[in-house]
Design a protein around this motif. Structure first.
Motif, PDB file in Angstrom:
ATOM      1  N   ARG A 255      -3.995  -3.263   9.067  1.00  0.00           N
ATOM      2  CA  ARG A 255      -5.782  -2.887   8.829  1.00  0.00           C
ATOM      3  C   ARG A 255      -6.239  -2.451   7.723  1.00  0.00           C
ATOM      4  NH1 ARG A 255      -4.240   0.967  13.575  1.00  0.00           N
ATOM      5  NH2 ARG A 255      -4.085   0.494  15.083  1.00  0.00           N
ATOM      6  N   HIS A 256      -5.258  -2.508   6.786  1.00  0.00           N
ATOM      7  CA  HIS A 256      -5.870  -1.963   5.668  1.00  0.00           C
ATOM      8  C   HIS A 256      -6.041  -3.398   4.617  1.00  0.00           C
ATOM      9  CE1 HIS A 256      -6.030   2.260   6.653  1.00  0.00           C
ATOM     10  NE2 HIS A 256      -5.067   2.260   7.682  1.00  0.00           N
TER      11      HIS A 256
ATOM     12  N   SER B 175     -13.226  -3.725   6.925  1.00  0.00           N
ATOM     13  CA  SER B 175     -12.124  -2.581   7.168  1.00  0.00           C
ATOM     14  C   SER B 175     -12.407  -2.390   6.025  1.00  0.00           C
ATOM     15  CB  SER B 175     -11.072  -3.326   7.744  1.00  0.00           C
ATOM     16  OG  SER B 175     -10.687  -4.255   7.342  1.00  0.00           O
ATOM     17  N   ASP B 176     -13.057  -2.510   4.691  1.00  0.00           N
ATOM     18  CA  ASP B 176     -12.626  -1.894   3.985  1.00  0.00           C
ATOM     19  C   ASP B 176     -11.394  -1.769   3.089  1.00  0.00           C
ATOM     20  OD1 ASP B 176     -15.336  -1.310   3.121  1.00  0.00           O
ATOM     21  OD2 ASP B 176     -15.760   0.204   4.582  1.00  0.00           O
ATOM     22  N   PRO B 177     -10.451  -3.300   2.795  1.00  0.00           N
ATOM     23  CA  PRO B 177      -9.029  -3.658   2.594  1.00  0.00           C
ATOM     24  C   PRO B 177      -8.934  -2.864   1.244  1.00  0.00           C
ATOM     25  CG  PRO B 177      -9.919  -5.234   2.386  1.00  0.00           C
ATOM     26  CD  PRO B 177     -11.619  -4.492   2.976  1.00  0.00           C
ATOM     27  N   ARG B 178      -8.251  -2.033   1.160  1.00  0.00           N
ATOM     28  CA  ARG B 178      -7.427  -2.245   0.075  1.00  0.00           C
ATOM     29  C   ARG B 178      -6.753  -3.328  -1.533  1.00  0.00           C
ATOM     30  NH1 ARG B 178      -3.324   2.830   0.024  1.00  0.00           N
ATOM     31  NH2 ARG B 178      -3.838   1.994  -2.283  1.00  0.00           N
TER      32      ARG B 178
ATOM     33  N   LEU C  84       1.154  -1.014  -0.329  1.00  0.00           N
ATOM     34  CA  LEU C  84       0.037   0.356   0.239  1.00  0.00           C
ATOM     35  C   LEU C  84       0.483   1.299   0.083  1.00  0.00           C
ATOM     36  CD1 LEU C  84      -2.834  -1.042   2.858  1.00  0.00           C
ATOM     37  CD2 LEU C  84      -2.171  -1.248  -0.213  1.00  0.00           C
TER      38      LEU C  84
ATOM     39  N   GLU D 284      -1.279  -0.239  12.302  1.00  0.00           N
ATOM     40  CA  GLU D 284      -1.793   0.593  11.666  1.00  0.00           C
ATOM     41  C   GLU D 284      -1.803  -0.153  10.203  1.00  0.00           C
ATOM     42  OE1 GLU D 284      -3.268   3.497   8.731  1.00  0.00           O
ATOM     43  OE2 GLU D 284      -0.690   2.395   8.606  1.00  0.00           O
TER      44      GLU D 284
END
Length: 282
Positions: A87-88, A168-171, A73, A84
Protein backbone atom coordinates in the motif's frame (compact mmCIF):
# COMPACT_ATOMS: atom_id res chain seq x y z
CA UNK A 1 7.90 -7.95 12.00
CA UNK A 2 6.63 -4.57 10.85
CA UNK A 3 9.06 -2.25 12.58
CA UNK A 4 11.98 -0.61 10.82
CA UNK A 5 14.95 -2.95 10.46
CA UNK A 6 17.99 -1.41 12.24
CA UNK A 7 20.35 -3.00 9.70
CA UNK A 8 18.96 -0.86 6.88
CA UNK A 9 21.06 2.27 6.18
CA UNK A 10 19.59 5.51 7.48
CA UNK A 11 17.33 7.14 4.90
CA UNK A 12 17.18 4.01 2.73
CA UNK A 13 13.80 3.44 1.13
CA UNK A 14 15.01 0.32 -0.65
CA UNK A 15 17.95 -1.95 0.16
CA UNK A 16 18.96 -5.06 -1.79
CA UNK A 17 22.01 -6.97 -0.58
CA UNK A 18 23.74 -9.71 -2.55
CA UNK A 19 20.45 -10.71 -4.16
CA UNK A 20 20.35 -13.79 -6.35
CA UNK A 21 17.42 -15.42 -8.09
CA UNK A 22 17.16 -18.79 -9.81
CA UNK A 23 14.24 -20.20 -11.74
CA UNK A 24 14.13 -23.87 -12.79
CA UNK A 25 17.85 -24.13 -12.21
CA UNK A 26 18.65 -21.07 -14.33
CA UNK A 27 20.45 -18.13 -12.72
CA UNK A 28 18.47 -14.94 -13.43
CA UNK A 29 20.19 -12.54 -10.99
CA UNK A 30 23.57 -12.92 -9.37
CA UNK A 31 24.80 -10.82 -6.44
CA UNK A 32 22.87 -7.58 -7.02
CA UNK A 33 23.24 -4.71 -4.52
CA UNK A 34 21.04 -1.60 -4.60
CA UNK A 35 20.38 1.17 -2.10
CA UNK A 36 17.77 3.81 -2.90
CA UNK A 37 17.29 6.75 -0.52
CA UNK A 38 14.46 9.25 -0.15
CA UNK A 39 14.39 11.79 -2.97
CA UNK A 40 16.61 9.72 -5.27
CA UNK A 41 15.42 8.77 -8.75
CA UNK A 42 17.04 5.61 -10.10
CA UNK A 43 17.08 4.16 -13.59
CA UNK A 44 17.34 0.39 -13.94
CA UNK A 45 18.88 -0.25 -17.34
CA UNK A 46 20.01 -3.24 -19.34
CA UNK A 47 19.30 -5.28 -22.46
CA UNK A 48 16.29 -7.55 -22.84
CA UNK A 49 16.66 -10.58 -20.60
CA UNK A 50 19.07 -8.85 -18.22
CA UNK A 51 16.79 -9.42 -15.21
CA UNK A 52 15.27 -5.94 -14.89
CA UNK A 53 11.66 -7.10 -14.44
CA UNK A 54 12.69 -9.70 -11.86
CA UNK A 55 14.58 -7.04 -9.91
CA UNK A 56 11.60 -4.68 -10.04
CA UNK A 57 9.46 -7.46 -8.59
CA UNK A 58 11.67 -7.45 -5.47
CA UNK A 59 11.40 -3.66 -5.23
CA UNK A 60 7.61 -3.92 -5.32
CA UNK A 61 7.46 -6.71 -2.71
CA UNK A 62 5.96 -9.01 -5.34
CA UNK A 63 8.59 -11.74 -5.38
CA UNK A 64 11.29 -13.11 -3.08
CA UNK A 65 14.97 -13.63 -3.89
CA UNK A 66 16.54 -17.08 -3.85
CA UNK A 67 19.23 -15.70 -1.56
CA UNK A 68 20.27 -12.32 -0.20
CA UNK A 69 18.04 -9.80 1.55
CA UNK A 70 15.49 -7.23 0.36
CA UNK A 71 14.34 -4.40 2.65
CA UNK A 72 11.52 -2.22 1.35
CA UNK A 73 10.60 0.86 3.39
CA UNK A 74 12.69 -0.53 6.24
CA UNK A 75 10.89 -3.89 6.30
CA UNK A 76 12.52 -7.19 5.44
CA UNK A 77 10.74 -9.35 2.85
CA UNK A 78 9.84 -12.61 4.53
CA UNK A 79 9.15 -10.91 7.87
CA UNK A 80 6.32 -8.55 6.98
CA UNK A 81 2.73 -8.75 5.75
CA UNK A 82 3.15 -8.00 2.04
CA UNK A 83 -0.29 -6.61 1.29
CA UNK A 84 0.13 -3.89 3.91
CA UNK A 85 3.62 -3.05 2.62
CA UNK A 86 2.45 -2.75 -0.97
CA UNK A 87 0.00 0.00 0.00
CA UNK A 88 3.01 2.30 0.43
CA UNK A 89 4.45 1.52 -2.99
CA UNK A 90 3.17 3.18 -6.16
CA UNK A 91 3.47 1.10 -9.33
CA UNK A 92 3.07 2.41 -12.87
CA UNK A 93 2.71 -0.30 -15.51
CA UNK A 94 1.52 0.72 -19.00
CA UNK A 95 0.05 -2.77 -19.38
CA UNK A 96 -2.31 -2.15 -16.45
CA UNK A 97 -5.33 -4.35 -17.35
CA UNK A 98 -8.36 -2.12 -16.93
CA UNK A 99 -11.28 -4.10 -18.37
CA UNK A 100 -14.28 -1.92 -17.49
CA UNK A 101 -14.95 1.47 -19.09
CA UNK A 102 -13.98 3.36 -15.94
CA UNK A 103 -13.63 7.11 -16.02
CA UNK A 104 -10.11 8.46 -15.50
CA UNK A 105 -11.07 9.65 -12.02
CA UNK A 106 -12.32 6.17 -11.12
CA UNK A 107 -9.08 4.59 -12.33
CA UNK A 108 -7.15 6.94 -10.06
CA UNK A 109 -9.38 6.00 -7.12
CA UNK A 110 -8.54 2.30 -7.57
CA UNK A 111 -5.11 3.27 -6.31
CA UNK A 112 -6.66 3.70 -2.86
CA UNK A 113 -8.26 0.25 -2.86
CA UNK A 114 -5.34 -1.43 -4.62
CA UNK A 115 -7.70 -3.12 -7.07
CA UNK A 116 -8.29 -3.11 -10.83
CA UNK A 117 -11.98 -2.24 -10.44
CA UNK A 118 -13.80 -0.14 -7.88
CA UNK A 119 -14.99 -2.59 -5.19
CA UNK A 120 -18.70 -3.15 -4.78
CA UNK A 121 -20.26 -1.12 -1.97
CA UNK A 122 -17.19 1.10 -1.79
CA UNK A 123 -17.54 4.84 -2.22
CA UNK A 124 -14.78 7.40 -2.19
CA UNK A 125 -15.02 10.12 0.41
CA UNK A 126 -15.29 13.72 -0.72
CA UNK A 127 -11.65 14.21 0.26
CA UNK A 128 -10.54 11.16 -1.75
CA UNK A 129 -12.48 12.26 -4.82
CA UNK A 130 -11.00 15.74 -4.48
CA UNK A 131 -7.51 14.32 -4.22
CA UNK A 132 -8.08 12.28 -7.40
CA UNK A 133 -9.12 15.44 -9.25
CA UNK A 134 -6.08 17.31 -7.92
CA UNK A 135 -3.74 14.61 -9.14
CA UNK A 136 -5.33 14.52 -12.58
CA UNK A 137 -4.87 18.28 -12.71
CA UNK A 138 -1.21 17.88 -11.75
CA UNK A 139 -0.60 15.50 -14.68
CA UNK A 140 -2.42 17.76 -17.14
CA UNK A 141 -5.67 15.82 -17.45
CA UNK A 142 -8.21 18.26 -16.00
CA UNK A 143 -10.38 18.15 -19.11
CA UNK A 144 -10.18 14.36 -19.39
CA UNK A 145 -11.05 13.35 -15.85
CA UNK A 146 -14.51 12.08 -16.88
CA UNK A 147 -13.28 10.41 -20.07
CA UNK A 148 -13.66 6.64 -20.18
CA UNK A 149 -10.56 4.45 -20.21
CA UNK A 150 -11.13 3.05 -23.74
CA UNK A 151 -11.24 6.61 -25.13
CA UNK A 152 -7.98 7.74 -23.52
CA UNK A 153 -4.86 7.82 -25.64
CA UNK A 154 -1.89 5.71 -24.55
CA UNK A 155 -0.16 8.83 -23.26
CA UNK A 156 -3.22 9.90 -21.29
CA UNK A 157 -3.44 6.43 -19.81
CA UNK A 158 0.18 6.65 -18.70
CA UNK A 159 -0.39 9.96 -16.93
CA UNK A 160 -3.60 8.62 -15.37
CA UNK A 161 -1.63 5.67 -13.98
CA UNK A 162 0.92 8.02 -12.44
CA UNK A 163 -1.93 9.83 -10.69
CA UNK A 164 -3.28 6.44 -9.57
CA UNK A 165 0.10 5.48 -8.14
CA UNK A 166 0.40 8.76 -6.22
CA UNK A 167 -3.04 8.83 -4.61
CA UNK A 168 -1.95 6.57 -1.76
CA UNK A 169 0.96 8.95 -0.97
CA UNK A 170 3.64 6.29 -1.54
CA UNK A 171 7.23 6.63 -0.40
CA UNK A 172 8.46 4.56 -3.35
CA UNK A 173 7.33 4.83 -6.97
CA UNK A 174 8.12 2.07 -9.48
CA UNK A 175 7.81 2.79 -13.21
CA UNK A 176 7.99 -0.24 -15.48
CA UNK A 177 8.89 1.00 -18.97
CA UNK A 178 6.26 3.76 -18.65
CA UNK A 179 6.75 5.16 -22.17
CA UNK A 180 6.03 1.86 -23.92
CA UNK A 181 3.88 2.40 -27.02
CA UNK A 182 3.98 6.20 -26.92
CA UNK A 183 4.68 8.50 -29.84
CA UNK A 184 7.34 11.19 -29.41
CA UNK A 185 4.97 13.91 -28.20
CA UNK A 186 3.21 11.63 -25.71
CA UNK A 187 6.57 10.34 -24.46
CA UNK A 188 7.80 13.87 -23.82
CA UNK A 189 4.58 14.81 -22.00
CA UNK A 190 4.91 11.76 -19.77
CA UNK A 191 8.57 12.46 -19.01
CA UNK A 192 7.68 16.06 -18.12
CA UNK A 193 5.09 14.67 -15.69
CA UNK A 194 7.70 12.40 -14.09
CA UNK A 195 10.21 15.26 -13.87
CA UNK A 196 7.59 17.36 -12.09
CA UNK A 197 7.48 14.89 -9.21
CA UNK A 198 10.82 16.15 -7.92
CA UNK A 199 9.01 19.41 -7.08
CA UNK A 200 5.58 18.15 -6.02
CA UNK A 201 6.89 15.15 -4.02
CA UNK A 202 10.54 15.91 -3.14
CA UNK A 203 10.90 13.01 -0.66
CA UNK A 204 9.51 10.42 -3.07
CA UNK A 205 12.04 7.83 -4.26
CA UNK A 206 11.60 6.19 -7.64
CA UNK A 207 12.96 3.35 -9.76
CA UNK A 208 12.31 3.46 -13.50
CA UNK A 209 12.97 0.47 -15.75
CA UNK A 210 13.90 0.95 -19.38
CA UNK A 211 16.39 -0.18 -22.01
CA UNK A 212 16.27 3.12 -23.93
CA UNK A 213 18.46 5.99 -22.71
CA UNK A 214 16.22 8.47 -24.53
CA UNK A 215 13.44 7.56 -22.10
CA UNK A 216 15.29 8.72 -19.00
CA UNK A 217 13.74 11.74 -17.27
CA UNK A 218 16.04 14.72 -16.70
CA UNK A 219 15.60 14.32 -12.94
CA UNK A 220 17.17 10.84 -12.89
CA UNK A 221 19.89 10.95 -10.22
CA UNK A 222 21.31 7.40 -10.17
CA UNK A 223 21.44 4.30 -12.33
CA UNK A 224 21.98 0.56 -12.03
CA UNK A 225 23.16 -1.00 -15.27
CA UNK A 226 22.89 -4.79 -15.46
CA UNK A 227 23.56 -7.50 -18.02
CA UNK A 228 23.17 -11.28 -17.74
CA UNK A 229 21.84 -10.78 -14.21
CA UNK A 230 25.00 -9.07 -12.95
CA UNK A 231 25.89 -5.48 -12.16
CA UNK A 232 27.89 -3.69 -14.85
CA UNK A 233 27.90 -0.27 -13.17
CA UNK A 234 25.98 1.51 -10.40
CA UNK A 235 25.94 4.91 -8.73
CA UNK A 236 25.31 8.52 -9.69
CA UNK A 237 24.08 8.57 -13.25
CA UNK A 238 26.77 10.69 -14.89
CA UNK A 239 29.46 8.25 -13.79
CA UNK A 240 27.40 5.13 -14.45
CA UNK A 241 25.95 5.68 -17.91
CA UNK A 242 28.96 6.05 -20.18
CA UNK A 243 29.97 4.88 -23.62
CA UNK A 244 32.19 2.21 -22.06
CA UNK A 245 29.63 0.80 -19.60
CA UNK A 246 26.71 0.79 -22.05
CA UNK A 247 28.88 -0.85 -24.71
CA UNK A 248 29.82 -3.54 -22.22
CA UNK A 249 26.24 -4.12 -21.04
CA UNK A 250 24.67 -4.30 -24.51
CA UNK A 251 27.67 -6.08 -26.06
CA UNK A 252 27.67 -3.69 -29.00
CA UNK A 253 29.66 -0.52 -29.62
CA UNK A 254 27.35 2.27 -28.42
CA UNK A 255 28.23 5.94 -28.18
CA UNK A 256 26.48 7.65 -25.27
CA UNK A 257 25.91 11.39 -25.17
CA UNK A 258 24.12 13.81 -22.87
CA UNK A 259 22.76 17.21 -23.93
CA UNK A 260 20.40 19.56 -22.09
CA UNK A 261 19.87 16.97 -19.37
CA UNK A 262 18.77 14.20 -21.75
CA UNK A 263 20.62 11.10 -22.87
CA UNK A 264 21.02 9.49 -26.26
CA UNK A 265 22.68 6.33 -27.55
CA UNK A 266 23.84 5.49 -31.03
CA UNK A 267 25.72 2.55 -32.47
CA UNK A 268 29.28 3.23 -33.55
CA UNK A 269 29.59 2.09 -37.15
CA UNK A 270 32.71 0.01 -37.64
CA UNK A 271 33.53 1.66 -40.98
CA UNK A 272 33.30 5.16 -39.48
CA UNK A 273 35.36 4.10 -36.48
CA UNK A 274 38.02 2.63 -38.76
CA UNK A 275 38.09 5.84 -40.80
CA UNK A 276 38.60 7.98 -37.73
CA UNK A 277 41.38 5.68 -36.53
CA UNK A 278 43.12 5.90 -39.92
CA UNK A 279 42.84 9.68 -39.89
CA UNK A 280 44.34 9.82 -36.43
CA UNK A 281 47.33 7.71 -37.56
CA UNK A 282 47.87 9.86 -40.60
Amino acid sequence: MTSTDPSVPSGAVLELRDVTFRRSGTQILDGIDLTVRAGEHWALLGPNGAGKSTLLGFCGALTFPTSGTVDVLGRRLGRVELQELRRHIGHVNPRHPVRSPLAATEVVLTGITGTLELPMRWDATAAEAGRARELLHSVGLDERRDARWPTLSQGERGRTLIARALISDPRLLLLDEPTTGLDVAAREQLLETIDGLSHTAPELASVLVTHHLEELPETTTHALLIAHGRTVATGEIDGTITTETVTRAFEHRIRVEKADGRWSARAVRERAAAGRAAGAVA
